[in-house]
Scaffold this motif. Structure first.
Motif, PDB file in Angstrom:
ATOM      1  N   THR A 189      -0.257  -3.083   7.606  1.00  0.00           N
ATOM      2  CA  THR A 189       0.589  -3.116   6.342  1.00  0.00           C
ATOM      3  C   THR A 189       1.665  -2.463   6.532  1.00  0.00           C
ATOM      4  O   THR A 189       2.897  -2.308   5.839  1.00  0.00           O
ATOM      5  CB  THR A 189       0.035  -2.405   5.042  1.00  0.00           C
ATOM      6  OG1 THR A 189      -0.401  -1.077   5.618  1.00  0.00           O
ATOM      7  CG2 THR A 189      -1.224  -3.005   4.803  1.00  0.00           C
ATOM      8  N   PHE A 245      -0.231   4.112   1.237  1.00  0.00           N
ATOM      9  CA  PHE A 245      -0.827   4.704   2.346  1.00  0.00           C
ATOM     10  C   PHE A 245      -0.124   4.160   3.683  1.00  0.00           C
ATOM     11  O   PHE A 245       0.446   2.892   3.750  1.00  0.00           O
ATOM     12  CB  PHE A 245      -2.198   4.777   2.474  1.00  0.00           C
ATOM     13  CG  PHE A 245      -2.713   5.922   1.597  1.00  0.00           C
ATOM     14  CD1 PHE A 245      -2.245   6.573   0.569  1.00  0.00           C
ATOM     15  CD2 PHE A 245      -4.114   6.424   1.816  1.00  0.00           C
ATOM     16  CE1 PHE A 245      -2.773   7.561  -0.146  1.00  0.00           C
ATOM     17  CE2 PHE A 245      -4.734   7.362   1.026  1.00  0.00           C
ATOM     18  CZ  PHE A 245      -4.045   7.836  -0.023  1.00  0.00           C
ATOM     19  N   ASP A 246      -0.567   4.732   4.781  1.00  0.00           N
ATOM     20  CA  ASP A 246       0.202   3.896   6.181  1.00  0.00           C
ATOM     21  C   ASP A 246      -1.034   4.544   7.115  1.00  0.00           C
ATOM     22  O   ASP A 246      -0.732   5.135   8.406  1.00  0.00           O
ATOM     23  CB  ASP A 246       1.415   4.699   6.404  1.00  0.00           C
ATOM     24  CG  ASP A 246       2.168   4.044   7.752  1.00  0.00           C
ATOM     25  OD1 ASP A 246       1.659   3.006   8.005  1.00  0.00           O
ATOM     26  OD2 ASP A 246       3.206   4.568   8.185  1.00  0.00           O
ATOM     27  N   CYS A 247      -2.215   4.085   6.976  1.00  0.00           N
ATOM     28  CA  CYS A 247      -3.220   4.474   7.746  1.00  0.00           C
ATOM     29  C   CYS A 247      -3.020   4.115   9.149  1.00  0.00           C
ATOM     30  O   CYS A 247      -2.799   3.166   9.244  1.00  0.00           O
ATOM     31  CB  CYS A 247      -4.680   4.146   7.167  1.00  0.00           C
ATOM     32  SG  CYS A 247      -5.001   4.753   5.413  1.00  0.00           S
ATOM     33  N   TYR A 270      -5.485   3.218  11.499  1.00  0.00           N
ATOM     34  CA  TYR A 270      -6.323   2.233  11.889  1.00  0.00           C
ATOM     35  C   TYR A 270      -6.238   0.955  11.057  1.00  0.00           C
ATOM     36  O   TYR A 270      -6.928   0.208  11.098  1.00  0.00           O
ATOM     37  CB  TYR A 270      -7.648   2.717  11.650  1.00  0.00           C
ATOM     38  CG  TYR A 270      -8.094   3.171  10.015  1.00  0.00           C
ATOM     39  CD1 TYR A 270      -8.111   2.607   9.050  1.00  0.00           C
ATOM     40  CD2 TYR A 270      -8.314   4.764  10.248  1.00  0.00           C
ATOM     41  CE1 TYR A 270      -8.601   3.146   7.814  1.00  0.00           C
ATOM     42  CE2 TYR A 270      -8.680   5.212   8.868  1.00  0.00           C
ATOM     43  CZ  TYR A 270      -8.698   4.325   7.728  1.00  0.00           C
ATOM     44  OH  TYR A 270      -8.888   4.937   6.575  1.00  0.00           O
ATOM     45  N   CYS A 271      -5.179   0.815  10.142  1.00  0.00           N
ATOM     46  CA  CYS A 271      -5.143  -0.326   8.926  1.00  0.00           C
ATOM     47  C   CYS A 271      -5.232  -1.591   9.683  1.00  0.00           C
ATOM     48  O   CYS A 271      -4.433  -1.851  10.541  1.00  0.00           O
ATOM     49  CB  CYS A 271      -3.999  -0.167   8.241  1.00  0.00           C
ATOM     50  SG  CYS A 271      -3.848  -1.403   6.849  1.00  0.00           S
ATOM     51  N   GLY A 328      -4.222  -4.300   1.449  1.00  0.00           N
ATOM     52  CA  GLY A 328      -3.427  -3.481   0.781  1.00  0.00           C
ATOM     53  C   GLY A 328      -4.325  -2.392  -0.385  1.00  0.00           C
ATOM     54  O   GLY A 328      -5.455  -2.122  -0.191  1.00  0.00           O
ATOM     55  N   ASN A 368      -7.885   3.124  -1.992  1.00  0.00           N
ATOM     56  CA  ASN A 368      -7.661   4.416  -1.389  1.00  0.00           C
ATOM     57  C   ASN A 368      -7.896   5.510  -2.286  1.00  0.00           C
ATOM     58  O   ASN A 368      -7.778   6.561  -2.068  1.00  0.00           O
ATOM     59  CB  ASN A 368      -6.203   4.409  -0.544  1.00  0.00           C
ATOM     60  CG  ASN A 368      -5.304   4.292  -1.585  1.00  0.00           C
ATOM     61  OD1 ASN A 368      -5.321   4.711  -2.648  1.00  0.00           O
ATOM     62  ND2 ASN A 368      -4.168   3.822  -1.116  1.00  0.00           N
ATOM     63  N   CYS A 418       1.031  -1.272  -0.129  1.00  0.00           N
ATOM     64  CA  CYS A 418      -0.167  -0.141  -0.008  1.00  0.00           C
ATOM     65  C   CYS A 418       0.708   1.267  -0.224  1.00  0.00           C
ATOM     66  O   CYS A 418       1.795   1.180   0.469  1.00  0.00           O
ATOM     67  CB  CYS A 418      -0.964  -0.161   1.131  1.00  0.00           C
ATOM     68  SG  CYS A 418      -2.208   1.459   1.048  1.00  0.00           S
TER      69      CYS A 418
HETATM   70  S1  SF4 Z   1      -6.147   1.065   5.411  1.00  0.00           S
HETATM   71 FE1  SF4 Z   1      -6.220   0.662   3.294  1.00  0.00          FE
HETATM   72  S2  SF4 Z   1      -5.499   2.370   2.348  1.00  0.00           S
HETATM   73 FE2  SF4 Z   1      -4.910   2.504   4.611  1.00  0.00          FE
HETATM   74  S3  SF4 Z   1      -2.884   1.472   4.786  1.00  0.00           S
HETATM   75 FE3  SF4 Z   1      -4.534   0.027   5.125  1.00  0.00          FE
HETATM   76  S4  SF4 Z   1      -4.798  -0.804   3.077  1.00  0.00           S
HETATM   77 FE4  SF4 Z   1      -3.392   1.217   2.835  1.00  0.00          FE
END
Ligand code: SF4
Ligand SMILES: Nc1nc2c(ncn2[C@@H]2O[C@H](COP(=O)(O)OP(=O)(O)OP(=O)(O)O)[C@@H](O)[C@H]2O)c(=O)[nH]1
Ligand code: SF4
Length: 321
Positions: free
Chosen positions: A36, A23-25, A27-28, A72, A98, A21
């Protein structure tokens, strides 16, 4: 359609195409496998397009009607259009993304046969977005949402996780979908057990109560018994699994991890079954087995034994939910 011991038919599959991914959210949960942000698995461990299509052809025989591609970030797969093009025509095909790669690619996805997309968008605020996703791609995501609507990948569901960082933006997002045709909002309960920060929790019951007052009408969706609140032109759906027995009693999906393991429940990883290099006949049998072993996660159905493994609570053996 295959049914488990609790009367839950499996009508849909969710296939993670990658755990990579951009991004690095905060809450992922990476489809329940964990964040991730840890080391990502090598790209060559991902299911190939052929593997994905072989699996879909098998589950189509069992009457599976829907497939959701996730990650991801599934749009990091350059063969996504090919996979969608080769997905059986009988299936509703959707994607959770995303949104950053939708500009320039939304039309090709539609042409390949994609029906709709869910795009993560936690706020209509650049700074809040950056803090949550650790990404500066806010404008790209907004552009991606427009591209998806223009390409007819509708309804476009905006996925918003409701937690400490976003609570102040819920009202603005509800207004946003109420005013914009083609958009729906999905409010997703924060899952501390998967992401480990109970202090970020928000009482989702309060959001239900607030929406019930605001909405013109309310419906209940079969899947997970989810509530849908209709506000102006828009629809707001609440995804509230945590400790929700009714949600799990109405769960009709089986997952596949990016490495090709069947996964009966988002919250469990002790029931994974590899499809490896299996033939169609072997996949058929393994899918039957995974469905047969599904157990609702919330409720009294599962208990942990002394070794920490989940086992079926004896009092529910053979009892349907
Ligand atoms: S929630 Fe989705 S967009 Fe955000 S880091 Fe995880 S996989 Fe990536
Ligand atoms: N516990 C649990 N959470 C789920 C389940 N399905 C979706 N969620 C949560 O909802 C988030 C967003 O889901 P999406 O991938 O957008 O899809 P969806 O809302 O389930 O599917 P559609 O309504 O069909 O578009 C997921 O990342 C999960 O956090 C489920 O079966 N169990
Ligand atoms: S059983 Fe419950 S927690 Fe597990 S995937 Fe289904 S709805 Fe989610």
């Amino acid at each position: 359609m295959l049914e488990d011991d609790f009367g839950r038919e499996v009508s849909g599959v969710r296939i993670s195409l990658t755990d990579r991914c951009n991004f690095d959210c905060v809450y992922c949960h990476n489809e329940g496998l964990g964040d991730t942000r840890g080391p990502m698995d090598a790209q060559d461990s991902e299911m190939s397009a052929d593997d994905v299509v072989r699996f879909l052809e098998v589950v189509e025989e069992f009457g599976v009607e829907k497939v959701k591609f996730t990650g991801g970030e599934p749009m990091l797969r350059q063969d996504l259009e090919e996979i969608i093009r080769r997905t059986p025509d009988s299936m509703e095909t959707s994607l959770t993304t995303n949104g950053t790669f939708l500009p320039g690619r939304a039309e090709a996805l539609k042409e390949a046969g994609l029906d709709r997309v869910n795009v993560s968008q936690d706020a209509l605020d650049r700074e809040a977005f950056a803090e949550i996703t650790k990404s500066g791609a806010y404008e790209k995501v907004i552009e991606g949402v427009h591209a998806a609507v223009d390409a007819g990948l509708t309804p476009v569901k905006l996925n918003m996780v409701v937690f400490k960082h976003t609570a102040g933006y819920v009202e603005g997002m509800v207004d946003h979908v109420a005013e914009n045709e083609g958009l729906q909002l999905q409010l997703i309960q924060y899952m501390p057990e998967l992401t480990g920060k109970p202090e970020w929790n928000i009482d989702i019951g309060r959001v239900h109560d607030w929406l019930a007052d605001l909405a013109d009408r309310v419906e209940t969706r079969d899947m997970h018994d989810r509530k849908r609140y209709y506000v102006g032109e828009g629809m707001v759906e609440i995804v509230d699994p945590v400790e929700n027995e009714t949600f799990c009693a109405n769960c009709h999906r089986v997952r596949v991890t990016h490495e090709g393991y069947l996964k009966g429940c988002l919250n469990r990883n002790d029931d994974l079954k590899s499809m490896g290099e299996m033939t169609k006949a072997e996949i058929r049998e393994t899918f039957r087995e995974v469905v047969a072993n599904r157990v609702p996660y919330y409720g009294e159905y599962l208990v942990q034994n002394d070794s920490g493994e989940y086992v079926l609570n004896e009092k529910y053996l053979g009892v349907k939910a």
